[in-house]
Scaffold this motif. Structure first.
Motif, PDB file in Angstrom:
ATOM      1  N   PHE A 159       1.072  -1.244  -0.024  1.00  0.00           N
ATOM      2  CA  PHE A 159      -0.076  -0.030  -0.040  1.00  0.00           C
ATOM      3  C   PHE A 159       0.761   1.149  -0.108  1.00  0.00           C
ATOM      4  O   PHE A 159       0.599   2.363  -0.686  1.00  0.00           O
ATOM      5  N   ALA A 160       1.908   1.297   0.793  1.00  0.00           N
ATOM      6  CA  ALA A 160       2.884   2.498   0.813  1.00  0.00           C
ATOM      7  C   ALA A 160       3.564   2.551  -0.429  1.00  0.00           C
ATOM      8  O   ALA A 160       3.751   3.928  -1.208  1.00  0.00           O
ATOM      9  N   ALA A 161       3.810   1.519  -1.113  1.00  0.00           N
ATOM     10  CA  ALA A 161       4.544   1.587  -2.516  1.00  0.00           C
ATOM     11  C   ALA A 161       3.553   1.908  -3.571  1.00  0.00           C
ATOM     12  O   ALA A 161       4.021   3.053  -4.627  1.00  0.00           O
ATOM     13  N   MET A 162       2.374   1.776  -3.418  1.00  0.00           N
ATOM     14  CA  MET A 162       1.237   2.282  -4.429  1.00  0.00           C
ATOM     15  C   MET A 162       1.070   3.621  -4.222  1.00  0.00           C
ATOM     16  O   MET A 162       0.940   4.617  -5.270  1.00  0.00           O
ATOM     17  N   THR A 163       1.010   4.130  -2.752  1.00  0.00           N
ATOM     18  CA  THR A 163       0.691   5.407  -2.663  1.00  0.00           C
ATOM     19  C   THR A 163       1.842   6.368  -3.232  1.00  0.00           C
ATOM     20  O   THR A 163       1.755   7.539  -3.624  1.00  0.00           O
ATOM     21  N   GLY A 164       3.137   5.856  -2.559  1.00  0.00           N
ATOM     22  CA  GLY A 164       4.552   6.660  -3.223  1.00  0.00           C
ATOM     23  C   GLY A 164       4.386   6.856  -4.788  1.00  0.00           C
ATOM     24  O   GLY A 164       4.675   8.043  -5.113  1.00  0.00           O
ATOM     25  N   SER A 165       4.281   5.575  -5.262  1.00  0.00           N
ATOM     26  CA  SER A 165       4.462   5.726  -6.975  1.00  0.00           C
ATOM     27  C   SER A 165       3.101   6.578  -7.314  1.00  0.00           C
ATOM     28  O   SER A 165       3.394   6.935  -8.429  1.00  0.00           O
ATOM     29  N   GLY A 166       2.101   6.590  -6.754  1.00  0.00           N
ATOM     30  CA  GLY A 166       0.880   7.460  -7.359  1.00  0.00           C
ATOM     31  C   GLY A 166       1.131   8.974  -7.099  1.00  0.00           C
ATOM     32  O   GLY A 166       0.929   9.728  -7.924  1.00  0.00           O
ATOM     33  N   LEU A 167       2.026   9.276  -5.975  1.00  0.00           N
ATOM     34  CA  LEU A 167       2.547  10.813  -5.853  1.00  0.00           C
ATOM     35  C   LEU A 167       3.396  11.067  -7.148  1.00  0.00           C
ATOM     36  O   LEU A 167       3.417  12.200  -7.456  1.00  0.00           O
ATOM     37  N   VAL A 168       4.317  10.254  -7.092  1.00  0.00           N
ATOM     38  CA  VAL A 168       5.439  10.371  -8.057  1.00  0.00           C
ATOM     39  C   VAL A 168       4.566  10.518  -9.606  1.00  0.00           C
ATOM     40  O   VAL A 168       5.034  11.526 -10.330  1.00  0.00           O
ATOM     41  N   THR A 169       3.796   9.376  -9.804  1.00  0.00           N
ATOM     42  CA  THR A 169       3.354   9.623 -11.011  1.00  0.00           C
ATOM     43  C   THR A 169       2.324  10.861 -11.313  1.00  0.00           C
ATOM     44  O   THR A 169       2.297  11.405 -12.450  1.00  0.00           O
ATOM     45  N   ALA A 170       1.946  11.393 -10.190  1.00  0.00           N
ATOM     46  CA  ALA A 170       0.956  12.588 -10.328  1.00  0.00           C
ATOM     47  C   ALA A 170       1.907  13.788 -10.527  1.00  0.00           C
ATOM     48  O   ALA A 170       1.597  14.763 -11.323  1.00  0.00           O
ATOM     49  N   SER A 171       3.048  13.885 -10.133  1.00  0.00           N
ATOM     50  CA  SER A 171       4.229  14.961 -10.320  1.00  0.00           C
ATOM     51  C   SER A 171       4.341  14.756 -11.899  1.00  0.00           C
ATOM     52  O   SER A 171       4.573  15.956 -12.645  1.00  0.00           O
ATOM     53  N   VAL A 172       4.660  13.637 -12.374  1.00  0.00           N
ATOM     54  CA  VAL A 172       5.252  13.332 -13.791  1.00  0.00           C
ATOM     55  C   VAL A 172       4.009  13.986 -14.518  1.00  0.00           C
ATOM     56  O   VAL A 172       4.057  14.595 -15.708  1.00  0.00           O
ATOM     57  N   LEU A 173       2.564  13.181 -14.389  1.00  0.00           N
ATOM     58  CA  LEU A 173       1.526  13.728 -14.936  1.00  0.00           C
ATOM     59  C   LEU A 173       1.179  15.060 -15.386  1.00  0.00           C
ATOM     60  O   LEU A 173       0.902  15.730 -16.183  1.00  0.00           O
ATOM     61  N   GLY A 174       1.530  15.920 -13.994  1.00  0.00           N
ATOM     62  CA  GLY A 174       1.363  17.438 -14.122  1.00  0.00           C
ATOM     63  C   GLY A 174       2.264  18.151 -15.244  1.00  0.00           C
ATOM     64  O   GLY A 174       1.861  19.108 -15.748  1.00  0.00           O
ATOM     65  N   GLY A 175       3.414  17.518 -15.209  1.00  0.00           N
ATOM     66  CA  GLY A 175       4.437  18.106 -16.091  1.00  0.00           C
ATOM     67  C   GLY A 175       3.931  17.853 -17.411  1.00  0.00           C
ATOM     68  O   GLY A 175       4.201  18.601 -18.398  1.00  0.00           O
ATOM     69  N   LEU A 176       3.573  16.511 -17.868  1.00  0.00           N
ATOM     70  CA  LEU A 176       3.514  16.271 -19.093  1.00  0.00           C
ATOM     71  C   LEU A 176       2.089  16.642 -19.812  1.00  0.00           C
ATOM     72  O   LEU A 176       2.123  17.050 -20.967  1.00  0.00           O
ATOM     73  N   ALA A 177       1.244  16.873 -19.005  1.00  0.00           N
ATOM     74  CA  ALA A 177      -0.237  17.276 -19.270  1.00  0.00           C
ATOM     75  C   ALA A 177      -0.615  18.670 -19.198  1.00  0.00           C
ATOM     76  O   ALA A 177      -1.502  19.226 -19.477  1.00  0.00           O
ATOM     77  N   GLY A 178       0.377  19.327 -18.434  1.00  0.00           N
ATOM     78  CA  GLY A 178       0.067  20.796 -18.190  1.00  0.00           C
ATOM     79  C   GLY A 178      -0.217  21.610 -19.334  1.00  0.00           C
ATOM     80  O   GLY A 178      -1.193  22.291 -19.405  1.00  0.00           O
ATOM     81  N   ALA A 179       0.514  21.522 -20.366  1.00  0.00           N
ATOM     82  CA  ALA A 179       0.241  22.348 -21.805  1.00  0.00           C
ATOM     83  C   ALA A 179      -1.139  22.024 -22.375  1.00  0.00           C
ATOM     84  O   ALA A 179      -1.883  23.023 -22.438  1.00  0.00           O
ATOM     85  N   PRO A 180      -1.471  20.765 -22.363  1.00  0.00           N
ATOM     86  CA  PRO A 180      -2.571  20.482 -23.422  1.00  0.00           C
ATOM     87  C   PRO A 180      -3.925  20.705 -22.317  1.00  0.00           C
ATOM     88  O   PRO A 180      -4.852  21.444 -22.660  1.00  0.00           O
ATOM     89  N   VAL A 181      -3.516  20.604 -21.018  1.00  0.00           N
ATOM     90  CA  VAL A 181      -4.882  20.707 -19.854  1.00  0.00           C
ATOM     91  C   VAL A 181      -5.055  22.215 -19.743  1.00  0.00           C
ATOM     92  O   VAL A 181      -6.233  22.676 -19.660  1.00  0.00           O
ATOM     93  N   PHE A 182      -3.852  22.919 -19.614  1.00  0.00           N
ATOM     94  CA  PHE A 182      -4.257  24.389 -19.528  1.00  0.00           C
ATOM     95  C   PHE A 182      -4.749  25.102 -20.853  1.00  0.00           C
ATOM     96  O   PHE A 182      -5.608  25.851 -20.734  1.00  0.00           O
ATOM     97  N   CYS A 183      -4.485  24.494 -22.130  1.00  0.00           N
ATOM     98  CA  CYS A 183      -5.424  25.092 -23.330  1.00  0.00           C
ATOM     99  C   CYS A 183      -6.837  24.582 -23.151  1.00  0.00           C
ATOM    100  O   CYS A 183      -7.718  25.509 -23.575  1.00  0.00           O
ATOM    101  N   ALA A 184      -7.134  23.368 -22.609  1.00  0.00           N
ATOM    102  CA  ALA A 184      -8.486  23.171 -22.549  1.00  0.00           C
ATOM    103  C   ALA A 184      -9.070  24.074 -21.489  1.00  0.00           C
ATOM    104  O   ALA A 184     -10.340  24.474 -21.737  1.00  0.00           O
ATOM    105  N   ILE A 185      -8.479  24.390 -20.449  1.00  0.00           N
ATOM    106  CA  ILE A 185      -8.974  25.095 -19.243  1.00  0.00           C
ATOM    107  C   ILE A 185      -9.268  26.365 -19.926  1.00  0.00           C
ATOM    108  O   ILE A 185     -10.192  27.217 -19.689  1.00  0.00           O
ATOM    109  N   LEU A 186      -8.513  26.966 -20.498  1.00  0.00           N
ATOM    110  CA  LEU A 186      -8.494  28.337 -21.193  1.00  0.00           C
ATOM    111  C   LEU A 186      -9.678  28.445 -22.199  1.00  0.00           C
ATOM    112  O   LEU A 186     -10.520  29.239 -22.107  1.00  0.00           O
ATOM    113  N   ALA A 187      -9.916  27.263 -23.146  1.00  0.00           N
ATOM    114  CA  ALA A 187     -10.841  27.152 -23.970  1.00  0.00           C
ATOM    115  C   ALA A 187     -12.357  27.204 -23.236  1.00  0.00           C
ATOM    116  O   ALA A 187     -13.215  27.993 -23.425  1.00  0.00           O
TER     117      ALA A 187
END
Length: 147
Positions: A48-76
């Motif tokens: 459970f700790a490994a799942m939670t830790g990897s989920g938090l790391v995955t979230a930070s990676v997703l935020g960096g990867l998806a930031g530009a297209p997400v903010f374009c959709a939010i702006l629209a």
């Protein structure tokens, strides 16, 4: 002509920031849960700790990867005052699928795990819609009729 309500704009920007953070956390933890499938924390605390830790790391990676297209959709959505849950959840699912498909070869079909990625994108879009998407464009005011 549309006027801008400054205080509503500030509050909407705060909701957008919180909504984006909550959405990527949701997607990261959902992906980690979907791939690890850790059981009850009392039965397997390390898993459970490994799942939670990897989920938090995955979230930070997703935020960096998806930031530009997400903010374009939010702006629209903000400029067009789109408040539809289908737009936000579907757009997030489409962005997740697009990022997942980068570098994939078309000759083998869909990559394994595509359904989990789509579900994570849909969940992220739903969380964002609950926090900020329902009030998209609320800061725009149309002046009433002049008497």
């Amino acid at each position: 002509m549309t006027a801008v309500n400054g205080s509503k704009l500030i509050w909407q920007l705060i909701r957008i920031s919180i909504g984006f953070c909550a959405a990527v956390l949701t997607a990261g933890l959902f992906l980690a849960w979907g791939y690890f499938r850790a059981g009850d924390p009392s039965m397997d605390p390390v898993g459970f700790a490994a799942m939670t830790g990897s989920g938090l790391v995955t979230a930070s990676v997703l935020g960096g990867l998806a930031g530009a297209p997400v903010f374009c959709a939010i702006l629209a959505a903000e400029l067009l005052s789109v408040r539809s849950v289908i737009f936000h959840a579907g757009g997030a699912g489409l962005i997740a699928f697009g990022l997942w498909s980068l570098g994939a070869s078309a000759e083998y079909g869909l990559r394994p795990g595509t359904t989990v990625v789509l579900a994570a994108g849909f969940m992220a879009g739903l969380v964002y819609w609950i926090i900020a998407g329902r009030s998209s464009g609320c800061w725009r005011q149309t002046p009433g009729p002049v008497a």
